[in-house]
Motif scaffolding. Structure first.
Motif, short mmCIF file in Angstrom:
data_model
loop_
_atom_site.label_atom_id
_atom_site.label_comp_id
_atom_site.label_asym_id
_atom_site.label_seq_id
_atom_site.Cartn_x
_atom_site.Cartn_y
_atom_site.Cartn_z
N GLU A 166 26.07 76.36 36.79
CA GLU A 166 27.26 76.29 37.62
C GLU A 166 27.60 74.83 37.88
O GLU A 166 26.84 73.92 37.56
CB GLU A 166 27.02 77.04 38.94
CG GLU A 166 26.71 78.52 38.71
CD GLU A 166 26.29 79.23 39.99
OE1 GLU A 166 26.21 78.57 41.03
OE2 GLU A 166 26.04 80.45 39.93
N ASP A 167 28.76 74.60 38.52
CA ASP A 167 29.23 73.23 38.74
C ASP A 167 28.23 72.39 39.53
O ASP A 167 28.03 71.20 39.24
CB ASP A 167 30.58 73.25 39.47
CG ASP A 167 31.71 73.73 38.57
OD1 ASP A 167 31.53 73.71 37.34
OD2 ASP A 167 32.76 74.13 39.10
N LYS A 168 27.58 73.01 40.53
CA LYS A 168 26.63 72.24 41.34
C LYS A 168 25.42 71.80 40.52
O LYS A 168 24.88 70.71 40.73
CB LYS A 168 26.20 73.05 42.56
CG LYS A 168 25.56 74.39 42.26
CD LYS A 168 25.32 75.16 43.55
CE LYS A 168 24.69 76.52 43.27
NZ LYS A 168 24.48 77.30 44.51
N VAL A 169 24.99 72.64 39.56
CA VAL A 169 23.89 72.25 38.69
C VAL A 169 24.34 71.14 37.75
O VAL A 169 23.60 70.18 37.49
CB VAL A 169 23.36 73.46 37.90
CG1 VAL A 169 22.28 73.03 36.91
CG2 VAL A 169 22.82 74.51 38.84
N LYS A 170 25.55 71.25 37.26
CA LYS A 170 26.09 70.23 36.36
C LYS A 170 26.16 68.88 37.07
O LYS A 170 25.81 67.84 36.50
CB LYS A 170 27.48 70.64 35.88
CG LYS A 170 28.10 69.67 34.89
CD LYS A 170 29.46 70.17 34.43
CE LYS A 170 30.07 69.20 33.43
NZ LYS A 170 31.41 69.65 32.98
N THR A 171 26.59 68.88 38.33
CA THR A 171 26.67 67.64 39.10
C THR A 171 25.29 67.02 39.28
O THR A 171 25.10 65.81 39.12
CB THR A 171 27.30 67.90 40.48
OG1 THR A 171 28.61 68.44 40.29
CG2 THR A 171 27.38 66.63 41.30
N LEU A 172 24.31 67.85 39.61
CA LEU A 172 22.94 67.36 39.77
C LEU A 172 22.40 66.82 38.45
O LEU A 172 21.76 65.76 38.42
CB LEU A 172 22.04 68.49 40.28
CG LEU A 172 20.56 68.14 40.48
CD1 LEU A 172 20.41 67.08 41.56
CD2 LEU A 172 19.76 69.38 40.85
N ALA A 173 22.68 67.52 37.37
CA ALA A 173 22.21 67.08 36.05
C ALA A 173 22.77 65.71 35.70
O ALA A 173 22.06 64.83 35.20
CB ALA A 173 22.60 68.10 34.99
N GLU A 174 24.04 65.52 35.97
CA GLU A 174 24.67 64.24 35.64
C GLU A 174 24.09 63.09 36.45
O GLU A 174 24.06 61.95 35.98
CB GLU A 174 26.19 64.34 35.88
CG GLU A 174 26.89 65.25 34.87
CD GLU A 174 28.35 65.48 35.20
OE1 GLU A 174 28.76 65.13 36.33
OE2 GLU A 174 29.08 66.01 34.34
N SER A 175 23.61 63.38 37.66
CA SER A 175 23.08 62.32 38.51
C SER A 175 21.62 61.98 38.18
O SER A 175 21.17 60.88 38.46
CB SER A 175 23.20 62.73 39.98
OG SER A 175 22.34 63.83 40.28
N LEU A 176 20.90 62.92 37.59
CA LEU A 176 19.46 62.72 37.37
C LEU A 176 19.06 62.53 35.92
O LEU A 176 18.03 61.92 35.63
CB LEU A 176 18.68 63.91 37.94
CG LEU A 176 18.72 64.11 39.46
CD1 LEU A 176 17.95 65.37 39.84
CD2 LEU A 176 18.13 62.90 40.17
N LEU A 177 19.83 63.10 34.99
CA LEU A 177 19.44 63.09 33.59
C LEU A 177 20.10 61.95 32.82
O LEU A 177 21.25 61.58 33.11
CB LEU A 177 19.79 64.43 32.93
CG LEU A 177 19.14 65.67 33.54
CD1 LEU A 177 19.76 66.93 32.94
CD2 LEU A 177 17.64 65.67 33.31
N ARG A 178 19.40 61.44 31.83
CA ARG A 178 19.96 60.39 30.98
C ARG A 178 20.17 60.94 29.57
O ARG A 178 19.21 61.30 28.90
CB ARG A 178 19.01 59.19 30.89
CG ARG A 178 18.75 58.47 32.21
CD ARG A 178 17.73 57.38 32.01
NE ARG A 178 16.49 57.92 31.44
CZ ARG A 178 15.58 57.18 30.80
NH1 ARG A 178 15.78 55.91 30.60
NH2 ARG A 178 14.47 57.74 30.34
N ASN A 179 21.42 61.02 29.17
CA ASN A 179 21.74 61.51 27.83
C ASN A 179 20.91 62.74 27.48
O ASN A 179 20.19 62.77 26.47
CB ASN A 179 21.50 60.41 26.79
CG ASN A 179 22.02 60.80 25.42
OD1 ASN A 179 22.97 61.58 25.30
ND2 ASN A 179 21.39 60.28 24.38
N PRO A 180 20.99 63.79 28.29
CA PRO A 180 20.09 64.94 28.10
C PRO A 180 20.46 65.79 26.89
O PRO A 180 21.63 65.89 26.51
CB PRO A 180 20.28 65.74 29.39
CG PRO A 180 21.69 65.46 29.79
CD PRO A 180 21.91 64.01 29.42
#
Length: 403
Positions: free
Chosen positions: A181-195
């Motif tokens: 969901e959007d909230k997971v996507k936002t978290l992913a963008e803040s924590l992951l590097r080129n995942p």
């Protein structure tokens, strides 16, 4: 494919097999080689797909200091056991520490003296340990967020942000989630590097190993019906595909031993409801216990242990038990209260029918919930014919949205 094909140490392969992993699951095949290559991952996979071993095996092999964040205390304990079992055949096993709230922090601080190779924790307790200088978060090279969507839904966003500020910037981050969901996507963008994004799709919620049923019942008769079903015989004759000629009015069969209800997991909407329903079942001489977040950690641990070891026949729970917990050979899940979302439905019934076993999921559908259950069906792409149980018929049954 075998685990050895994934370039894992032979001792880890043997330990995985002893845990019941005969061959790697789809999510394990995709994630293990990429974790070993030190890639950041966002992995989406359905419940029961082997996500814990998917990150635990390569983490143990890499030997890097790692943090695993999970949403519940019970899941932390379960993940800790998996890591410990995977390490038991190694000559130099990793030091595994589980840190959770609800227990005294002092023994956990003592365990962390000299550091830890793998720290499995709930977010709040991890911050407590950091504030007590018992752990330095910038010393960990791998960070795992297990059940990332659940972490966010339980309101851990502020804690996760506070943790992220203390983490090593040059780290490997692995995020596992059942939904994107959007909230997971936002978290992913803040924590992951080129995942690398990996996704294993469910084969459909209405799969052969879980028979789904929908029994119509009036609100005030739900507890009576629940006790009736548990006592009677276990509705065994419809085990199989959900399309197998459901019965619209029937009396439960006598227990035949074909698929006995030795354990029943009952989901309710509230903590009060869990205690209330468990108490009413106990009055009917059914061994039932409540399981929810307001219980002390000792009471939670005891209730779950009693259920797993069959000292308790029925566990009445909130969605606390819907994610991650692996209860072996659980034959029946009953939704006394329907879940709020279609995703929660998936996780609830996923507690049964695990590891190739056959399971049964029963839903109590009250007249005022007919449209909500239709929505759950639509979102999860399945249909279940509505039933009446003899003696508990609902007036106007034909209008309750039969499919």
């Amino acid at each position: 494919m075998n685990f050895s094909d994934l370039e894992l140490d032979r001792h880890l392969c043997e330990a995985a097999m002893q845990l019941g992993f005969i061959e790697p699951s789809a999510i394990q095949q995709q994630t293990i080689p990429n974790i070993l290559k030190r890639r950041d991952l966002l992995a989406l996979a359905p419940t029961g797909s082997g996500k814990t071993a998917a990150y635990a095996l390569p983490i143990v092999q890499l030997g890097k200091r790692s943090i695993v964040l999970v949403p519940t205390r019970e899941l932390a304990t379960q993940v800790g056991k998996v890591f410990t079992q995977l390490c038991r055949l190694l000559n130099d096993p990793a030091k595994i520490v589980v840190a959770i709230g609800g227990l005294s922090i002092n023994p956990q601080m003592m365990q962390l003296r000299g550091g830890a190779d793998v720290l499995i924790a709930t977010p709040g307790r991890l911050l407590d340990l950091a504030q007590h200088n018992a752990v330095r978060l910038n010393e960990f090279e791998i960070v795992v967020l297990d059940e990332a969507d659940r972490l966010l839904s339980l309101g851990f966003a502020d804690e996760l942000n506070a943790i992220a500020k203390q983490l090593l910037k040059q780290r490997q981050t692995l995020m596992f989630s059942a939904t994107f969901e959007d909230k997971v996507k936002t978290l992913a963008e803040s924590l992951l590097r080129n995942p690398l994004r990996l996704e294993v799709l469910a084969k459909g919620i209405d799969k052969p190993d879980i028979t789904q049923r929908a029994i119509c019942v009036d609100d005030k008769r739900r507890t009576q019906l629940l006790a009736h079903l548990i006592k009677q015989g276990q509705l065994v004759k419809n085990i199989g595909n959900a399309t197998d000629h459901p019965v619209t009015s029937q009396e439960p069969t006598e227990q035949s031993g074909e698929h006995p209800w030795h354990s029943v997991l009952v989901f309710v909407a509230s903590k009060y409801g869990a205690s209330h329903v468990a108490e009413k079942l106990t009055r009917q001489k059914i061994k039932a216990q409540a399981f929810h977040g307001d219980l002390s950690q000792g009471a939670r641990t005891q209730a779950l242990d009693d259920f797993k070891h069959r000292r308790c026949d029925v566990l009445v729970t909130t969605d606390l038990a819907a994610r991650g917990l692996d209860i072996k050979d659980l034959p029946v899940v009953i939704n006394y209260d329907l879940p709020r979302s279609a995703n929660d439905y998936t996780h609830r019934i996923g507690r049964t029918g695990r590891a190739g076993a056959r399971g049964l999921a029963i839903n109590f559908v009250m007249p005022e919930q007919a449209s909500h259950f239709k929505l759950i069906e639509k979102r999860n792409q399945f249909k279940v014919e509505r039933e009446n149980v003899a003696g508990f018929e609902v007036a106007g049954f034909e209008t309750l949205g039969n499919v």
